[in-house]
Design an enzyme around this catalytic site. Structure first.
Site, short mmCIF file in Angstrom:
data_model
loop_
_atom_site.label_atom_id
_atom_site.label_comp_id
_atom_site.label_asym_id
_atom_site.label_seq_id
_atom_site.Cartn_x
_atom_site.Cartn_y
_atom_site.Cartn_z
N GLU A 187 -3.96 2.98 -0.21
CA GLU A 187 -4.93 2.68 0.82
C GLU A 187 -5.82 3.66 1.17
O GLU A 187 -5.52 4.63 2.04
CB GLU A 187 -4.22 2.14 2.07
CG GLU A 187 -3.36 0.68 1.72
CD GLU A 187 -3.86 -0.56 1.57
OE1 GLU A 187 -5.45 -0.46 2.05
OE2 GLU A 187 -3.39 -1.58 0.94
N CYS A 224 -10.97 3.39 8.93
CA CYS A 224 -11.37 3.31 7.42
C CYS A 224 -12.38 2.32 6.92
O CYS A 224 -12.99 2.49 6.02
CB CYS A 224 -10.04 3.23 6.61
SG CYS A 224 -9.26 1.59 6.91
N VAL A 280 -6.86 12.92 -1.16
CA VAL A 280 -5.32 13.16 -1.07
C VAL A 280 -4.51 11.91 -2.22
O VAL A 280 -3.52 12.33 -2.81
CB VAL A 280 -4.68 13.15 0.17
CG1 VAL A 280 -3.25 13.33 0.05
CG2 VAL A 280 -5.30 14.37 0.91
N GLY A 281 -5.10 10.78 -2.00
CA GLY A 281 -4.69 9.67 -2.93
C GLY A 281 -4.43 10.22 -4.36
O GLY A 281 -3.60 9.76 -5.22
N GLY A 338 -4.53 7.04 3.44
CA GLY A 338 -5.34 8.47 3.44
C GLY A 338 -6.40 8.33 2.88
O GLY A 338 -7.18 7.47 2.40
N SER A 339 -7.07 9.60 2.57
CA SER A 339 -8.25 9.89 2.04
C SER A 339 -8.43 9.85 0.56
O SER A 339 -7.10 10.07 -0.24
CB SER A 339 -8.74 11.35 2.10
OG SER A 339 -7.92 12.20 1.71
N PRO A 340 -9.16 9.50 -0.19
CA PRO A 340 -9.40 9.48 -1.83
C PRO A 340 -8.90 10.71 -2.43
O PRO A 340 -8.14 10.65 -3.38
CB PRO A 340 -10.79 9.16 -2.15
CG PRO A 340 -11.27 8.34 -0.96
CD PRO A 340 -10.69 9.10 0.26
P1 NAD Z 1 -5.48 12.45 4.77
O1 NAD Z 1 -5.48 12.01 3.39
O2 NAD Z 1 -5.99 13.91 4.91
O3 NAD Z 1 -3.72 12.40 5.11
C1 NAD Z 1 -3.07 11.41 5.05
C2 NAD Z 1 -1.69 11.75 4.89
O4 NAD Z 1 -1.46 12.68 3.78
C3 NAD Z 1 -0.90 12.80 6.04
O5 NAD Z 1 0.25 12.37 6.41
C4 NAD Z 1 -0.97 14.11 5.65
O6 NAD Z 1 -0.20 14.85 6.05
C5 NAD Z 1 -0.80 13.91 3.96
N1 NAD Z 1 -1.60 15.06 3.39
C6 NAD Z 1 -2.66 15.58 3.47
N2 NAD Z 1 -2.94 16.33 2.52
C7 NAD Z 1 -1.91 16.43 1.48
C8 NAD Z 1 -1.66 16.81 0.35
N3 NAD Z 1 -2.75 18.02 -0.09
N4 NAD Z 1 -0.59 16.73 -0.36
C9 NAD Z 1 0.21 15.76 0.20
N5 NAD Z 1 0.07 15.12 1.29
C10 NAD Z 1 -1.14 15.31 2.12
O7 NAD Z 1 -6.15 11.51 5.52
P2 NAD Z 1 -6.32 11.43 7.22
O8 NAD Z 1 -7.39 12.27 7.27
O9 NAD Z 1 -5.04 11.31 7.66
O10 NAD Z 1 -6.95 9.97 7.25
C11 NAD Z 1 -8.44 9.68 7.11
C12 NAD Z 1 -8.61 8.98 5.89
O11 NAD Z 1 -7.67 8.00 5.40
C13 NAD Z 1 -10.00 8.50 5.66
O12 NAD Z 1 -10.55 8.73 4.22
C14 NAD Z 1 -9.85 7.11 5.74
O13 NAD Z 1 -10.80 6.26 5.24
C15 NAD Z 1 -8.52 6.97 5.04
N6 NAD Z 1 -7.77 5.73 5.63
C16 NAD Z 1 -7.60 4.49 4.87
C17 NAD Z 1 -6.84 3.55 5.34
C18 NAD Z 1 -6.99 2.30 4.49
O14 NAD Z 1 -5.93 1.35 4.90
N7 NAD Z 1 -7.41 1.84 3.47
C19 NAD Z 1 -6.59 3.53 6.67
C20 NAD Z 1 -6.79 4.65 7.46
C21 NAD Z 1 -7.33 5.59 6.84
#
Ligand code: NAD
Length: 477
Positions: free
Chosen positions: A219, A253, A201-202, A197-199
């Site tokens: 990731e 991503c 939330v990471g 997911g996003s940096p």
């Molecule tokens: P996101 O971080 O918003 O959400 C990812 C997951 O985290 C979802 O299941 C969501 O329910 C959960 N989440 C969201 N907010 C949270 C919180 N506050 N606490 C705990 N869990 C939470 O990301 P997104 O919008 O689904 O995806 C887009 C991002 O992911 C972009 O930054 C993209 O670059 C990245 N991404 C990375 C890869 C990779 O392989 N490196 C692949 C795809 C997407």
């Protein structure tokens, strides 16, 4: 691992987690055949229900079927096939050589499953980025709780159905829900968390993991730059970049985020990009919105975010060199190429994650490298050019999770390469052996002979002899 009854975590989640902890003890000794059988049943399900997967993705964001096959199904089946082929070798303990001070011993590195794992996945490749990590978890012998994205409900529900048909909840389980569900799961003492997911939330995930010292694979995303060197084949570069940018409507991503092109070639490169867009998405001149091959923006929030980037850039002086048409009803944003962009604009600050492509001219390669280095380390860096010295210079003087020379995005499909980011774009790697290792603990095991002890002479009371031996150990080893 027993959870305290006073814990505030949802009792249902606790029960599933606890049952997976118990299964993970049994799965520690699961054989190659048992693991392969688990992978094969996932593969068979995908084959049987391929059309359901395509339909779910089409319902979620009008993803074209060929793109679902290529970017959601193929990477997963390739991951399964590659894993089945190599798992025996990956699981085998690796003998290591014996250094002189350890004479008489033998040592091996064992790969044991970490245990219970949590997989949190994003919406943009919702099938691939959920089942891909699961393949690595199953290969390593881990159980898994999966939290797919709430933003692609059709695919998430399909994944829940798939997993309930294939596994008992004490083995693999899907928990559907929004952010609150994810946060509740993050309170549990998993042995490994694989988050995509996003940096932003990471960072939340890593903080929660720190509470239990749980290991993480993160990731993440960011702005993946492209450098087009002066000696590049502009037509070739433009065609590859247009595909890499516009597959999944830019919601990738590792999509090329912005292009650094030599200022003397900006015009020519721009015209090659326009030709490539026309050829791929509008060969009959009916408009790109009529193309069956262009997905849509996933939801209104992201549509407004991307519209905001275009409005902000134009208000600050950017020019729309191509595209710019928007339809909120169908969440369509025409592939939009921006020129005259500056660092004050959001398009050069935020990860774009959509069909907007800014072009940034540069004067020298050093300047392009310095520009890349002025931003957080990207997930991928793309370099186009024929001169291998210049390519080495760019590779050597920048840092990125992955890099591709004379192409973009396709490295994702190479199962021998570690896939992932560095610092802001991620921690840890995925795919093939690297994914297997993310879910494995490397346990170094030393075997001594009974009656033999290499440190007998070094035990207290430390006499002159012991001191001499220690001195020579420091000197010679
Ligand atoms: P996101 O971080 O918003 O959400 C990812 C997951 O985290 C979802 O299941 C969501 O329910 C959960 N989440 C969201 N907010 C949270 C919180 N506050 N606490 C705990 N869990 C939470 O990301 P997104 O919008 O689904 O995806 C887009 C991002 O992911 C972009 O930054 C993209 O670059 C990245 N991404 C990375 C890869 C990779 O392989 N490196 C692949 C795809 C997407």
């Amino acid at each position: 691992m027993i959870l305290s009854p006073s814990s505030s975590i949802n009792p249902n989640l606790q029960l599933i987690f606890q049952s997976q902890v118990e299964t993970s003890y049994q799965w520690r000794i699961s054989t190659l055949d048992e693991r392969v059988a688990r992978l094969k049943k996932v593969r068979a399900w995908i084959k049987d229900y391929q059309q359901d997967i395509r339909d779910a993705l089409a319902n979620d964001f009008s993803k074209p079927e060929p793109e679902t096959d290529l970017t959601e199904i193929f990477p997963v089946t390739a991951e399964i096939n590659h894993t089945i082929k190599h798992l025996k070798k990956w699981m085998q303990p690796k003998s290591v050589s014996t250094p002189l001070p350890m004479l008489g011993t033998t040592s091996k590195i064992y790969k044991e499953p970490k245990g219970t794992s949590l997989i949190i996945s994003p919406w943009n490749y919702p099938f691939n980025l959920t089942i891909g990590p699961l393949i690595s978890a199953l290969a390593a012998g881990c159980t898994a709780i999966i939290k797919p994205s709430e933003m692609t409900p059709h695919t998430s529900e399909l994944i829940a159905r798939m997993i309930s048909e294939l596994f008992n909840s004490n083995e693999v389980s899907v928990i559907l829900g929004e952010v609150a569900v994810s946060q509740a799961l993050l309170q549990l003492p998993f042995d490994h968390i694989f988050f995509t997911g996003s940096p932003a939330v990471g960072k939340i995930v890593m903080k929660a993991a720190a509470e239990h010292l749980t290991s993480v694979t993160l990731e993440l995303g960011g702005k993946s730059p492209v450098i087009v060197n002066e000696d590049a084949d502009l037509k070739d570069a433009a065609e590859k970049l247009i595909w890499g940018k516009y597959v999944n409507c830019g919601q990738t991503c590792i999509a090329p985020d912005y292009v650094l092109v030599h200022k003397s070639q900006e015009e020519m490169f721009l015209s090659e990009m326009k030709v490539a867009l026309q050829k791929m998405y509008d060969p009959d001149f009916k408009g790109i919105d009529q193309s069956p091959d262009m997905a849509r923006i996933v939801n209104d929030k992201n549509f407004q975010r991307l519209k905001g980037y275009i409005d902000d850039a134009v208000a600050k002086g950017a020019k729309i060199a191509f595209g710019g048409k928007l339809d909120p009803q169908s969440r369509y944003i025409e592939p939009t190429i921006l020129t005259d962009v500056t660092d004050e604009m959001l398009v050069l600050q935020e990860e774009i994650f959509g069909p907007i492509f800014p072009i940034v001219p540069y004067s020298t390669l050093e300047q392009a490298i310095a520009y890349v280095n002025s931003k957080p380390k990207p997930l991928a860096l793309y370099y186009f050019g024929n001169d291998s010295e210049h390519a080495s210079k760019v590779l050597g003087e920048t840092s990125s999770g992955n890099a591709v020379i004379n192409d973009c995005v396709i490295h994702y499909l190479h199962m021998e390469l570690p896939f992932g980011g560095v610092n802001n774009s991620g921690i840890g790697k995925a795919h093939g052996y690297h994914g297997f290792m993310a879910f494995s603990n490397e346990k170094g095991v030393l075997k001594q002979r009974v009656g033999l002890n290499n440190v007998t002479l070094l035990r207290p009371p430390y006499g002159i002899r012991a001191k001499q031996i220690i001195e020579s150990l420091i000197k010679w080893f």
